[in-house]
Scaffold this motif. Structure first.
Motif, PDB file in Angstrom:
ATOM      1  N   LEU A 121       0.821  -1.212   0.000  1.00 29.64           N
ATOM      2  CA  LEU A 121       0.000   0.000   0.000  1.00 29.64           C
ATOM      3  C   LEU A 121       0.854   1.260   0.000  1.00 29.64           C
ATOM      4  CD1 LEU A 121      -2.955  -0.758   2.468  1.00 29.64           C
ATOM      5  CD2 LEU A 121      -3.007  -0.656  -0.025  1.00 29.64           C
ATOM      6  N   VAL A 122       1.898   1.281   0.808  1.00 33.72           N
ATOM      7  CA  VAL A 122       2.706   2.489   0.885  1.00 33.72           C
ATOM      8  C   VAL A 122       3.476   2.709  -0.421  1.00 33.72           C
ATOM      9  CG1 VAL A 122       4.868   1.591   1.869  1.00 33.72           C
ATOM     10  CG2 VAL A 122       4.105   3.871   2.463  1.00 33.72           C
ATOM     11  N   ILE A 123       3.921   1.639  -1.054  1.00 33.87           N
ATOM     12  CA  ILE A 123       4.598   1.776  -2.348  1.00 33.87           C
ATOM     13  C   ILE A 123       3.630   2.322  -3.388  1.00 33.87           C
ATOM     14  CG2 ILE A 123       5.626   0.493  -4.262  1.00 33.87           C
ATOM     15  CD1 ILE A 123       6.856  -1.402  -2.151  1.00 33.87           C
ATOM     16  N   ALA A 124       2.420   1.731  -3.426  1.00 39.20           N
ATOM     17  CA  ALA A 124       1.418   2.192  -4.392  1.00 39.20           C
ATOM     18  C   ALA A 124       1.011   3.632  -4.114  1.00 39.20           C
ATOM     19  CB  ALA A 124       0.196   1.273  -4.348  1.00 39.20           C
ATOM     20  N   GLY A 125       0.871   3.973  -2.835  1.00 36.62           N
ATOM     21  CA  GLY A 125       0.454   5.324  -2.473  1.00 36.62           C
ATOM     22  C   GLY A 125       1.481   6.369  -2.847  1.00 36.62           C
ATOM     23  N   VAL A 126       2.729   6.129  -2.464  1.00 33.51           N
ATOM     24  CA  VAL A 126       3.791   7.084  -2.798  1.00 33.51           C
ATOM     25  C   VAL A 126       3.955   7.180  -4.312  1.00 33.51           C
ATOM     26  CG1 VAL A 126       6.261   7.560  -2.634  1.00 33.51           C
ATOM     27  CG2 VAL A 126       4.994   6.813  -0.608  1.00 33.51           C
ATOM     28  N   GLY A 172       1.638   6.759  -6.531  1.00 27.35           N
ATOM     29  CA  GLY A 172       0.514   7.532  -7.056  1.00 27.35           C
ATOM     30  C   GLY A 172       0.702   9.029  -6.853  1.00 27.35           C
ATOM     31  N   ILE A 173       1.214   9.413  -5.687  1.00 29.83           N
ATOM     32  CA  ILE A 173       1.444  10.834  -5.409  1.00 29.83           C
ATOM     33  C   ILE A 173       2.536  11.384  -6.323  1.00 29.83           C
ATOM     34  CG2 ILE A 173       2.279  12.473  -3.683  1.00 29.83           C
ATOM     35  CD1 ILE A 173       1.010  10.612  -1.545  1.00 29.83           C
ATOM     36  N   VAL A 174       3.646  10.652  -6.429  1.00 33.31           N
ATOM     37  CA  VAL A 174       4.763  11.113  -7.268  1.00 33.31           C
ATOM     38  C   VAL A 174       4.358  11.122  -8.743  1.00 33.31           C
ATOM     39  CG1 VAL A 174       7.113  10.597  -8.016  1.00 33.31           C
ATOM     40  CG2 VAL A 174       6.492  10.366  -5.597  1.00 33.31           C
ATOM     41  N   ALA A 175       3.583  10.123  -9.159  1.00 32.63           N
ATOM     42  CA  ALA A 175       3.115  10.094 -10.551  1.00 32.63           C
ATOM     43  C   ALA A 175       2.241  11.308 -10.853  1.00 32.63           C
ATOM     44  CB  ALA A 175       2.342   8.802 -10.810  1.00 32.63           C
ATOM     45  N   SER A 176       1.375  11.669  -9.918  1.00 28.89           N
ATOM     46  CA  SER A 176       0.534  12.858 -10.103  1.00 28.89           C
ATOM     47  C   SER A 176       1.396  14.104 -10.260  1.00 28.89           C
ATOM     48  CB  SER A 176      -0.410  13.034  -8.912  1.00 28.89           C
ATOM     49  OG  SER A 176      -1.233  11.911  -8.729  1.00 28.89           O
ATOM     50  N   ALA A 177       2.397  14.227  -9.393  1.00 28.05           N
ATOM     51  CA  ALA A 177       3.262  15.401  -9.428  1.00 28.05           C
ATOM     52  C   ALA A 177       4.087  15.457 -10.702  1.00 28.05           C
ATOM     53  CB  ALA A 177       4.183  15.415  -8.212  1.00 28.05           C
ATOM     54  N   THR A 178       4.384  14.309 -11.273  1.00 25.32           N
ATOM     55  CA  THR A 178       5.220  14.247 -12.471  1.00 25.32           C
ATOM     56  C   THR A 178       4.418  14.367 -13.756  1.00 25.32           C
ATOM     57  OG1 THR A 178       6.742  12.781 -11.271  1.00 25.32           O
ATOM     58  CG2 THR A 178       6.969  12.883 -13.666  1.00 25.32           C
ATOM     59  N   LEU A 179       3.262  13.696 -13.801  1.00 28.52           N
ATOM     60  CA  LEU A 179       2.489  13.596 -15.040  1.00 28.52           C
ATOM     61  C   LEU A 179       1.455  14.696 -15.206  1.00 28.52           C
ATOM     62  CD1 LEU A 179       1.925   9.722 -15.055  1.00 28.52           C
ATOM     63  CD2 LEU A 179       3.696  11.030 -16.247  1.00 28.52           C
ATOM     64  N   PHE A 180       0.960  15.229 -14.093  1.00 26.59           N
ATOM     65  CA  PHE A 180      -0.016  16.319 -14.193  1.00 26.59           C
ATOM     66  C   PHE A 180       0.708  17.608 -14.575  1.00 26.59           C
ATOM     67  CE2 PHE A 180      -3.435  14.538 -11.064  1.00 26.59           C
ATOM     68  CZ  PHE A 180      -3.573  13.426 -11.880  1.00 26.59           C
ATOM     69  N   SER A 181      -0.072  18.574 -15.058  1.00 26.48           N
ATOM     70  CA  SER A 181       0.495  19.881 -15.414  1.00 26.48           C
ATOM     71  C   SER A 181      -0.607  20.919 -15.334  1.00 26.48           C
ATOM     72  CB  SER A 181       1.076  19.845 -16.829  1.00 26.48           C
ATOM     73  OG  SER A 181       0.028  19.728 -17.791  1.00 26.48           O
ATOM     74  N   LEU A 241      -4.010   5.477   0.791  1.00 23.84           N
ATOM     75  CA  LEU A 241      -3.255   4.221   0.872  1.00 23.84           C
ATOM     76  C   LEU A 241      -2.058   4.355   1.809  1.00 23.84           C
ATOM     77  CD1 LEU A 241      -3.200   3.046  -2.878  1.00 23.84           C
ATOM     78  CD2 LEU A 241      -4.809   2.417  -1.058  1.00 23.84           C
ATOM     79  N   VAL A 242      -1.357   5.488   1.716  1.00 20.33           N
ATOM     80  CA  VAL A 242      -0.185   5.693   2.566  1.00 20.33           C
ATOM     81  C   VAL A 242      -0.585   5.753   4.038  1.00 20.33           C
ATOM     82  CG1 VAL A 242       1.687   7.271   3.139  1.00 20.33           C
ATOM     83  CG2 VAL A 242       1.113   6.855   0.748  1.00 20.33           C
ATOM     84  N   ILE A 243      -1.639   6.502   4.347  1.00 17.27           N
ATOM     85  CA  ILE A 243      -2.079   6.619   5.747  1.00 17.27           C
ATOM     86  C   ILE A 243      -2.575   5.282   6.259  1.00 17.27           C
ATOM     87  CG2 ILE A 243      -3.730   7.730   7.299  1.00 17.27           C
ATOM     88  CD1 ILE A 243      -3.671  10.167   5.468  1.00 17.27           C
ATOM     89  N   LEU A 244      -3.316   4.556   5.418  1.00 17.20           N
ATOM     90  CA  LEU A 244      -3.849   3.253   5.819  1.00 17.20           C
ATOM     91  C   LEU A 244      -2.728   2.259   6.094  1.00 17.20           C
ATOM     92  CD1 LEU A 244      -6.503   1.720   6.252  1.00 17.20           C
ATOM     93  CD2 LEU A 244      -6.419   1.051   3.839  1.00 17.20           C
ATOM     94  N   ALA A 245      -1.640   2.361   5.328  1.00 24.81           N
ATOM     95  CA  ALA A 245      -0.515   1.450   5.517  1.00 24.81           C
ATOM     96  C   ALA A 245       0.158   1.659   6.866  1.00 24.81           C
ATOM     97  CB  ALA A 245       0.495   1.643   4.393  1.00 24.81           C
ATOM     98  N   GLY A 246       0.174   2.876   7.355  1.00 21.56           N
ATOM     99  CA  GLY A 246       0.787   3.166   8.640  1.00 21.56           C
ATOM    100  C   GLY A 246       2.301   3.241   8.546  1.00 21.56           C
ATOM    101  N   PHE A 262      15.238   0.311   5.988  1.00 19.14           N
ATOM    102  CA  PHE A 262      14.624   1.513   5.412  1.00 19.14           C
ATOM    103  C   PHE A 262      13.240   1.717   6.009  1.00 19.14           C
ATOM    104  CE2 PHE A 262      12.149   3.432   1.798  1.00 19.14           C
ATOM    105  CZ  PHE A 262      12.687   4.702   1.947  1.00 19.14           C
ATOM    106  N   ARG A 263      13.016   2.889   6.592  1.00 14.97           N
ATOM    107  CA  ARG A 263      11.777   3.152   7.316  1.00 14.97           C
ATOM    108  C   ARG A 263      10.760   3.946   6.488  1.00 14.97           C
ATOM    109  NH1 ARG A 263      11.425   1.903  12.387  1.00 14.97           N
ATOM    110  NH2 ARG A 263       9.783   3.467  12.722  1.00 14.97           N
ATOM    111  N   ALA A 264      10.881   3.887   5.171  1.00 10.02           N
ATOM    112  CA  ALA A 264       9.909   4.522   4.273  1.00 10.02           C
ATOM    113  C   ALA A 264       9.760   6.004   4.599  1.00 10.02           C
ATOM    114  CB  ALA A 264       8.578   3.783   4.322  1.00 10.02           C
ATOM    115  N   LEU A 265       8.517   6.440   4.887  1.00  5.46           N
ATOM    116  CA  LEU A 265       8.269   7.864   5.124  1.00  5.46           C
ATOM    117  C   LEU A 265       8.742   8.320   6.505  1.00  5.46           C
ATOM    118  CD1 LEU A 265       4.736   8.207   3.518  1.00  5.46           C
ATOM    119  CD2 LEU A 265       6.875   9.107   2.625  1.00  5.46           C
ATOM    120  N   ASP A 266       9.028   7.372   7.368  1.00  7.74           N
ATOM    121  CA  ASP A 266       9.508   7.734   8.705  1.00  7.74           C
ATOM    122  C   ASP A 266      11.032   7.896   8.662  1.00  7.74           C
ATOM    123  OD1 ASP A 266       9.847   8.204  11.368  1.00  7.74           O
ATOM    124  OD2 ASP A 266       9.516   6.130  12.002  1.00  7.74           O
TER     125      ASP A 266
END
Length: 652
Positions: free
Chosen positions: A235-240, A242-251, A270-275, A282-286
């Motif tokens: 979930l955290v991989i998919a969530g991050v 998705g966020i990075v893809a939005s920032a990269t692909l959107f304009s 997804l990221v929040i749900l993953a905890g 590697f502690r991901a977002l922490d």
């Protein structure tokens, strides 16, 4: 709530990621063209945390303490926000063109009272402000939406608590039901309005509240999910991603918020749900770096945008080196305000409940009063049009007859009033905006005049109203205006924001009927360049509509379009007044009106460019009168100065 997990380090890391996306997007827009989605990540986080706090209070105590909640919000948000607003006001006076002071002060007041999003929505749809540079407090629009949520949602929850007791329905189920309705209604509004009016949809509250409601729904339902380590890692991989893809692909071309905002917001879910997830060591977002930025994310968000606008106002381009310097300065200021302002006031004892409320009210009023004093001072500066044509202000006579121009004379209008030096039809609300197709008119000139003249067209026609109004008064003529933003008086299809500008077409046909009823003896028109319309189509469209009017007995006077400047006059005159000019060869527009008039009877084309530009250059100031209020519209003062020369050209 929050599954009993208390402090969530990964949420701090997510905040750090979100604000990093926003800052990089603002510093280097081409690097992350969709970095604005960081704001949407914040909306989901805020909805999650605030709903969690309120729901926990409701389930524990059976009630919500508004005073306690608002007291904590005030201590958390207002000190840093007020500090940055006051610092921005000072920075504006030091670094920003005087021509922008009034609008900036107005937006500071709107930001202090957390209605900045509605202020920006009102000018986002204003063609008059379409080319204005962002103000140093534009970013407060998102804070305004959050504060409006904080005001409305606790009150709504209190109502839900009362109804759940009355109907004997479990409180959590009632809250989920209420938030689901808010989510669905706001999401539908977001999709619909983004399609109809994307400029306004970006800022208004009803198109964004669903994002906060989504976070609220998550905190109320996350107890149902029991996820293993692998699922949470996925979930955290998919969530991050998705966020990075939005920032990269959107304009900027992405319709937003609308359905497009579902990707970054559900990715955040997804990221929040993953905890708090670990991948070995590697502690991901922490991570320490993300948590450091996350702790200071509020201050980083507050400080970064004013600093960027001040840099740009000084003519500093956003290169790699200057961008790094900007980010370093932002982090330094943010760390100071986090440690000495945010943390200091967050820890104030709450035993005296009225103090945060009183201090918060005082802070808001201080911002409002300070900006109000500046607005009052600016509005005392008048535009004395009686000076036009005097030896101190010869205006176009300096170009057309070589009249001498005295030095050491303040420009007309005063620089602080430049953006307000507009034709009277804008103030009278009879210039049509893009949205409406119903014709409105202004009756000007001499009301008792025996003959009628008409001005019709887009904003480039509107800019001639001051000159025509004076001509009409002097010649005892009635002047009637029919003008609409971005709408040429030609039977062509205009595409605006990727959609057909249907209200322009409807307006044009209704105006044609109105003009024929008036039976004017002379009709003035002009228009901007419309590069998306083929030249042949525009010529045919002009000839089609002109023939209807000349057949009815009117003479058409088509005023050639005015040049386009390569600078903003207010900014340029404030920073480098001796360099405020554009080469005539680069500024002179194509003469589409002359092409259309070649085969038309009773159509005259008037070219006034020699009264605006010299043989080589088109300056910002001519004869001590500022020519341009922005890079392609005349000031009302200079238009008025052109009255005798325009009258001579058309034989009035």
């Amino acid at each position: 709530m929050h599954d009993g997990r208390g402090f969530r380090p990964e949420i701090q890391g997510l905040r750090g990621l979100a604000v990093t996306l926003v800052v990089v997007f603002h510093v280097w827009p081409n690097v992350l063209p969709g970095g604005y989605v960081g704001v949407d990540v914040f909306f989901v986080i805020s909805g999650y945390l605030i709903t969690g706090v309120l729901a926990q209070m409701a389930m524990r105590d059976g009630r919500i303490s508004l005073i306690g909640f608002y007291s904590r919000r005030i201590r958390r948000l207002l000190p840093a926000a007020t500090l940055v607003l006051l610092a921005t006001l000072c920075g504006t006076l030091l670094f920003v063109s005087k021509a922008r002071w009034e609008e900036t002060a107005t937006q500071i007041v709107a930001s202090a009272f957390y209605v900045q999003n509605w202020r920006l929505a009102s000018i986002a749809v204003s063609y008059l402000d379409a080319d204005s540079l962002p103000s140093p407090v534009q970013h407060y629009w998102s804070l305004s939406i959050e504060e409006q949520f904080y005001i409305v949602w606790p009150i709504l929850m209190i109502a839900v608590i009362w109804l759940s007791r009355r109907q004997n329905v479990p409180l959590r189920r009632s809250l989920v039901g209420a938030l689901s309705l808010v989510f669905a209604g706001s999401l539908i509004a977001s999709v619909v309005l983004t399609e109809i009016d994307p400029a306004q949809a970006y800022f208004v509250s009803q198109t964004r509240i669903w994002e906060l409601a989504l976070g609220g729904l998550l905190v109320l339902t996350e107890h149902r999910f029991r996820l293993g380590t692998f699922a949470r890692q996925s979930l955290v991989i998919a969530g991050v991603a998705g966020i990075v893809a939005s920032a990269t692909l959107f304009s900027a071309a992405t319709p937003f918020p609308g359905a497009s905002a579902l990707l970054p917001t559900f990715a955040t879910v997804l990221v929040i749900l993953a905890g708090d997830v670990e991948f070995g060591r590697f502690r991901a977002l922490d991570s320490r770096a993300l948590r450091f930025i996350g702790d200071r994310s509020y201050s980083v968000y507050l400080w970064h945008w004013p600093l960027i606008t001040f840099f740009v106002a000084q003519g500093i381009s956003r290169t790699l080196a200057s961008g790094i310097g900007l980010i370093a300065l932002t982090i330094a200021l943010s760390d100071l305000s986090y440690r000495h302002v945010e943390q200091r006031y967050r820890k104030v004892p709450t035993d005296v409940w009225w103090k945060p409320l009183a201090y918060g009210t005082l802070a808001v009023l201080t911002c409002g009063l300070t900006s109000g004093v500046l607005l009052y001072a600016l509005n005392t500066e008048s535009i004395n049009t009686a000076l036009i044509g005097t030896p101190s202000y010869p205006g176009p006579a300096a170009l057309l007859s070589g009249t001498s121009v005295p030095d050491d004379v303040d420009t007309l209008p005063p620089l602080a009033r430049l953006k307000q030096d507009v034709p009277i039809v804008y103030v009278s609300k009879c210039h049509q905006r893009e949205g409406s197709s119903k014709p409105t008119r202004c009756s000007l000139g001499d009301p008792a005049g025996a003959r009628t003249i008409v001005i019709v067209g887009d904003s480039h026609a509107t800019q001639w109203i001051p000159a025509l109004n004076k001509i009409a008064k002097d010649r005892k003529l009635k002047l009637v205006s029919f003008t609409k933003s971005a709408c040429p008086f030609s039977r062509v299809a205009i595409i605006e924001n990727g959609k057909r500008y249907s209200s322009c077409e409807e307006w044009r046909e209704e105006v044609l009927v109105e003009i024929i009823k008036l039976k004017p003896y002379m009709i003035f028109t002009s228009q901007s360049n419309y590069g998306t319309v083929p030249q042949e189509s525009m010529v045919e469209g002009l000839q089609n509509i002109w023939s209807k009017l000349t057949e009815a007995g009117s003479q058409i006077v088509a005023i050639r379009n005015t040049p386009y400047m390569k600078f903003d006059p207010g900014d340029c005159l404030s920073a480098t007044p001796t360099k405020c000019f554009t080469r005539r060869s680069e500024a002179e527009p194509s003469d589409i009106l002359a092409l259309a008039a070649r085969t038309q009877k009773n159509v005259v084309v008037v070219d006034m460019i020699d009264a605006l530009c010299g043989p080589q250059l088109c300056p910002a100031v001519v004869g001590n009168i500022i020519v341009w209020r922005d890079h392609h519209h005349l000031t009302a003062s200079y238009s008025l100065a052109l009255a005798p020369y325009l009258a001579l050209k058309v034989g009035l």
